[in-house]
Design an enzyme around this catalytic site. Structure first.
Site, PDB file in Angstrom:
ATOM      1  N   GLY A 269     -41.217  33.655  38.167  1.00 45.18           N
ATOM      2  CA  GLY A 269     -41.541  34.388  39.380  1.00 45.18           C
ATOM      3  C   GLY A 269     -41.134  33.580  40.593  1.00 45.18           C
ATOM      4  O   GLY A 269     -40.465  34.065  41.491  1.00 45.18           O
ATOM      5  N   GLU A 272     -42.590  25.943  42.750  1.00 43.70           N
ATOM      6  CA  GLU A 272     -43.204  25.248  43.877  1.00 43.70           C
ATOM      7  C   GLU A 272     -42.537  23.928  44.251  1.00 43.70           C
ATOM      8  O   GLU A 272     -43.200  23.042  44.798  1.00 43.70           O
ATOM      9  CB  GLU A 272     -44.671  24.980  43.530  1.00 43.70           C
ATOM     10  CG  GLU A 272     -44.892  23.927  42.416  1.00 43.70           C
ATOM     11  CD  GLU A 272     -45.115  24.506  41.021  1.00 43.70           C
ATOM     12  OE1 GLU A 272     -44.671  25.645  40.776  1.00 43.70           O
ATOM     13  OE2 GLU A 272     -45.725  23.818  40.183  1.00 43.70           O
ATOM     14  N   HIS A 305     -49.580  31.251  46.173  1.00 43.46           N
ATOM     15  CA  HIS A 305     -49.696  30.431  44.963  1.00 43.46           C
ATOM     16  C   HIS A 305     -48.762  29.216  45.031  1.00 43.46           C
ATOM     17  O   HIS A 305     -49.196  28.073  44.841  1.00 43.46           O
ATOM     18  CB  HIS A 305     -49.380  31.292  43.737  1.00 43.46           C
ATOM     19  CG  HIS A 305     -49.406  30.555  42.441  1.00 43.46           C
ATOM     20  ND1 HIS A 305     -50.509  30.527  41.614  1.00 43.46           N
ATOM     21  CD2 HIS A 305     -48.471  29.793  41.825  1.00 43.46           C
ATOM     22  CE1 HIS A 305     -50.252  29.793  40.555  1.00 43.46           C
ATOM     23  NE2 HIS A 305     -49.012  29.329  40.651  1.00 43.46           N
ATOM     24  N   GLU A 306     -47.497  29.477  45.308  1.00 42.02           N
ATOM     25  CA  GLU A 306     -46.532  28.364  45.327  1.00 42.02           C
ATOM     26  C   GLU A 306     -46.856  27.396  46.453  1.00 42.02           C
ATOM     27  O   GLU A 306     -46.762  26.182  46.295  1.00 42.02           O
ATOM     28  CB  GLU A 306     -45.096  28.880  45.447  1.00 42.02           C
ATOM     29  CG  GLU A 306     -44.679  29.909  44.396  1.00 42.02           C
ATOM     30  CD  GLU A 306     -44.943  29.496  42.959  1.00 42.02           C
ATOM     31  OE1 GLU A 306     -44.919  28.285  42.671  1.00 42.02           O
ATOM     32  OE2 GLU A 306     -45.180  30.388  42.113  1.00 42.02           O
ATOM     33  N   GLU A 328     -51.953  24.923  37.029  1.00 34.88           N
ATOM     34  CA  GLU A 328     -51.792  26.380  37.048  1.00 34.88           C
ATOM     35  C   GLU A 328     -53.122  27.129  37.116  1.00 34.88           C
ATOM     36  O   GLU A 328     -53.288  28.026  37.937  1.00 34.88           O
ATOM     37  CB  GLU A 328     -50.942  26.850  35.862  1.00 34.88           C
ATOM     38  CG  GLU A 328     -49.482  26.398  35.945  1.00 34.88           C
ATOM     39  CD  GLU A 328     -48.787  26.756  37.255  1.00 34.88           C
ATOM     40  OE1 GLU A 328     -49.276  27.652  37.968  1.00 34.88           O
ATOM     41  OE2 GLU A 328     -47.757  26.136  37.583  1.00 34.88           O
TER      42      GLU A 328
HETATM   43 ZN   LIG Z   1     -47.946  27.992  39.503  1.00 31.95          ZN
END
Ligand SMILES: [Zn+2]
Length: 882
Positions: A269, A272, A305-306, A328
């Protein structure tokens, strides 16, 4: 195959590396087929290693080694050995030394999209988990953290933009050539998996953010030229993420610049990488006529999230890949909290639980079950799972519930203080929770080690005379692969006793402090909690807010569930009561269909829904979830064995049809009154109204296909934003009506040049719930717009088919299984990561009825027989069959 089984890596064998790399200087000359990488590594013996005089073994794959030198002296080939996966330097100085290497690679031939690859004219990297070794030889493990400086050079016309991690230093032309360069410096030590570089012709949108300590950070979003008008939402999301992390966790951004690059060919997806997040463009690009509400919500959540990884993942990273959930699970928890604060907390919780039940519970119940922290793996890429991510987030959430919000925040601060700049373990993280709270989490730690979903059974008994209410809870955890025997878990259960007036009673349990948000802790196999001063018969509402990721069996009668559905102060349990009733109705319908009996209108349930729908204080998005029945995966998971997916589908559709009939007037009213006026905005209220409207349309169509098709087709024709277009198509694709194919055709004709919309088209086609679906999907493999190179296209067509179309995938003749096996076998040669991921769609086959189970097994065996087979696919398929 048995003789050449790829090796298994075990957590118990972890050893610190014999060497560390303090600094890395890379000079990368980009070229499509012969990229040259000169790396200079400052290597020191690791004081923490017990191994002395060890040879230096560097990881490397698909590389050509041109030279290697120690402290400036070029090594003769007799002093080192090269294998397809490593470079071993037999003798190294026992003091710090400098290693210089030059290697070559071909980004154009990299179809695995791991390491450095060239696709759609853009040089891009993906190094997590083990891609950096495909760029140069290195100690490619997360406990080796180094400071990186990178000089990138490329043809100016081919790659006018050159990016890497950290802060920009210098740039300029290479005199006498048509090439140019850029130098990037990252002051923060990082493991190689967070390395990134990008080169290409990219457009940029810019903005800035001032941190709370007053530092100005430059923000850049890079996209393909011509797509600059689709970056605004991603940019807004970056700024809201940065502000939220300062408020919620006290974490500020640390570099001068933060960049997001959107590419169309990406295995994951998003990623990071420090200061240079690389994204699948599906999670960046948005404008009203190309992205749905769900896309907007996903973009906001994934950008967050990243970004949040900068502290949970980058500044504090994982010691080894077994600790993947350290970054995670924690970061998913953080992004869930962020979305809850940006939108409706109640709705977010319900959506997250739906995802957990649809994806993680089946994993926990099948042959691929593994603990949140696995004890072994063959290929780490196979462990980027719902268990590590979503269940991992639930485990962090449970610790917050056990500690309380304030103590949890202190524990997080302690974690950041104590481990900043380190590669840490789960034990170290949990120790911070214990040290900040004084609470023992020894038994709780089993959530990281025992796989499977605990089942909790509840029995309640009210004693009118003694005014007591006894709540007896028992827990059970079924055996999972490699774990025959289980120990009891430590389960936090948020609880309320709802009195006849619909209000929560004051709770009073001897010896237990349940002030604040009442939470009881189940640690034993069975325990009875006695509540005192209970003057009237209560209805217990337990596991409020889904405080623990368990399957709950209660002795509540349907009238109690209907009561909770209408009155529970906990909105999650209001929804949950409805889901429990619906699961029961679908279960009954399955039995009735099997014996050829008719299915009556679910009167009481429909009446309760009607009452809920008429409550205009409720959030429309919440109402849309109340109208949505449990997923077919959820129902199948409850049945656990001998599942006939076609029957589950039919039974669920029957209940939807009956509900549609019973609620006809209300649904029609919703359809007429929830139309959102004015310009499109992805805010919670308008997106909630659209969701409610589409849920109503779905039920209308379930009860009256002709009327539903007409409404949906008109809606499709008049849609002014992509949410309405997809909402209409999603209803049409579930029907066998002429408007369906007409609408699909029109959609492709109008949007065939936009690859993200073409992906949506493939996904819709893959979800037609009919036994002939496998044929349709197989034909689409030959469609001119299908591509074996594009992970998004493969996921749209094959992933959607295998996970979102139970009727088609589980076609009785096994055509769906054969199709998936054929795709996996072919794809394994070019992109094993995505092939293995798709192969994981067989994860629930053991719960199927005998005929389908045999056919699925046969398809799995056909994959396993294939030679050669990647480590990735071998592991998933062999574990599935075992
Ligand atoms: Zn992640």
């Amino acid at each position: 195959m048995d003789t050449e089984k790829p090796p298994t890596i075990h957590l118990r064998n972890y050893k610190p590396p014999a060497h560390l790399i303090e600094t890395v200087s890379l000079d990368v000359k980009l070229h499509a087929t012969d990229t040259r990488v000169r790396s200079t590594l400052a290597i020191v013996p690791n004081p923490k290693s017990s191994i002395k005089n060890a040879p230096l073994v560097l990881d490397g794959e698909n590389l050509t080694l041109h030279s290697v030198a120690i402290d400036g002296d070029r090594l003769p080939s007799s002093s080192y050995a090269v294998t397809p996966t490593s470079l071993t330097i037999k003798a190294t100085p026992r003091k710090p030394f400098r290693l210089d290497m030059e290697t070559g690679l071909s980004p154009k031939d990299n179809t695995e999209l791991s390491g450095l690859y060239l696709s759609n004219g853009i040089y891009c990297t993906q190094c997590e988990a083990e891609g950096f070794r495909r760029i140069t030889y290195f100690l490619d493990r997360p406990d080796v953290m180094s400071r990186f400086t990178v000089r990138l050079e490329a043809d100016r016309a081919e790659a006018p933009v050159l990016l890497a991690n950290g802060n920009p230093k210098t740039e300029g032309d290479v005199p006498g050539t048509n090439r140019h360069f850029a130098v990037w410096d990252d002051p923060f030590p990082k493991p190689a998996y967070l390395f990134a570089m990008v080169g290409g012709d990219l457009a940029v949108a810019t903005d800035s953010f001032t941190t709370r300590s007053g530092r100005k950070v430059e923000l850049r979003v890079y996209v393909e030229p011509g797509k600059e008008d689709r970056c605004a939402w991603a940019m807004e999301s970056i700024k809201s993420s940065m502000a939220w992390d300062e408020t919620a966790f006290g974490r500020e951004y640390d570099l001068d610049i933060f960049m997001v690059v959107a590419v169309s060919m990406f295995n994951m997806g998003a990623m990071e990488n420090k200061g240079l997040n690389v994204f699948n463009d599906k999670y960046v690009l948005a404008k009203p006529d190309s992205a749905t509400d769900l896309d907007y919500i996903n973009i906001e959540a994934i950008i967050a999230h990243e970004y949040f990884h900068n502290w949970t993942g980058n500044r504090i990273t994982c010691r080894d890949w077994f600790q993947l959930c350290l970054k995670e699970g924690l970061t998913v928890f953080r992004d869930q909290e962020f979305s809850s604060d940006m939108r409706s907390r109640a709705v977010k919780r319900i959506q997250d639980v739906r995802t957990l039940r649809a994806q993680q519970f089946p994993e926990d119940a099948g042959p691929l079950a593994h603990p949140v922290r696995p004890a072994s793996y063959i290929e780490i890429n196979n462990f980027y799972t719902a268990t590590v991510y979503e269940k991992g987030a639930e485990v962090v959430r449970m610790m917050k519930t056990l500690l309380g919000a304030e103590t949890f925040r202190r524990a997080m601060d302690l974690y950041f203080d104590r481990h900043d700049g380190e590669a840490a373990t789960i034990e170290q993280f949990v120790a911070c929770m214990e040290d900040a709270s004084g609470k023992s989490l020894k038994q709780f730690f089993r959530w990281y080690e025992q796989s499977g979903t605990p089942e909790v059974t509840m029995r309640g008994k009210w004693n009118a005379k003694a005014k007591t209410f006894d709540l007896t809870l028992s827990q059970k955890l079924a055996p999972t692969p490699g774990q025959a025997k289980k120990e009891p878990m430590h389960i936090p259960l948020a609880i309320g006793l709802v009195g006849p007036n619909g209000h929560d009673m004051q709770l009073d349990i001897a010896g237990t402090d349940i002030s604040g948000e009442p939470v009881i802790e189940l640690k034993e196999k069975t325990k009875t909690f006695r509540f005192r001063n209970v003057g009237s018969r209560p209805v217990p509402s337990i596991n409020r807010g889904f405080s623990a990721p368990i399957k709950l069996r209660t002795d509540l009668a349907q009238k109690d569930l209907l009561f909770l559905m209408g009155s529970d102060s906990d909105s999650f349990n209001r929804w949950e009561a409805g889901q429990t009733i619906a699961r029961g109705l679908i279960g009954d319908a399955i039995k009735k269909l099997k014996s050829g009996r008719g299915i009556a209108e679910p009167k009481a349930y429909a009446a309760a829904l009607r009452q809920t729908l008429s409550d205009d204080r409720l959030d429309p998005q919440f109402l849309s979830l109340m109208l949505t029945l449990p997923t077919e995966q959820d129902v199948a998971g409850e049945m656990a064995r001998n599942v006939d997916p076609a029957l589950v589908h039919r039974a669920r559709e029957k209940i939807r049809a009956r509900l549609g009939e019973a609620l006809d007037g209300d649904l029609t009213r919703i359809w007429r009154t929830t139309k959102v006026a004015g310009a499109y905005a992805p805010d919670p209220d308008s997106s909630g109204k659209r969701a409610l409207r589409h849920a109503a349309l779905g039920l209308i169509a379930a009860s009256d296909a002709k009327r539903g098709a007409k409404l949906a087709f008109d809606h499709f024709l008049s849609a002014t934003n992509m949410t309405d277009t997809i909402g209409a198509l999603s209803v049409l694709t579930q029907l066998d009506v002429p408007q369906r194919d007409e609408a699909l055709e029109q959609f492709l004709a109008a949007n065939g040049k936009d690859h993200l919309l073409v992906d949506k088209w493939f996904a819709l086609n893959a979800q037609l719930p009919f036994p002939e679906a496998p044929r349709r999907v197989r034909d689409l493999l030959d469609h001119p717009q299908f591509s074996w190179q594009s992970p998004n296209r493969l996921r749209s067509l094959i992933g959607s088919f295998a996970t979102l179309n139970p009727v088609g995938f589980h076609a009785e003749d096994g055509a769906g299984y054969r199709l998936l096996a054929d795709v996996v076998i072919r794809l394994d040669r070019s992109n094993p990561q995505v092939a293995a991921r798709l192969a994981g769609s067989f994860k629930s086959y053991k719960s199927l009825e005998a005929g389908r189970r045999t056919l699925a097994r046969k398809a799995l065996k056909s994959i396993l027989k294939t030679e050669p087979l990647s480590r990735d696919t071998y592991e998933i398929v062999s574990r599935s069959i075992a």
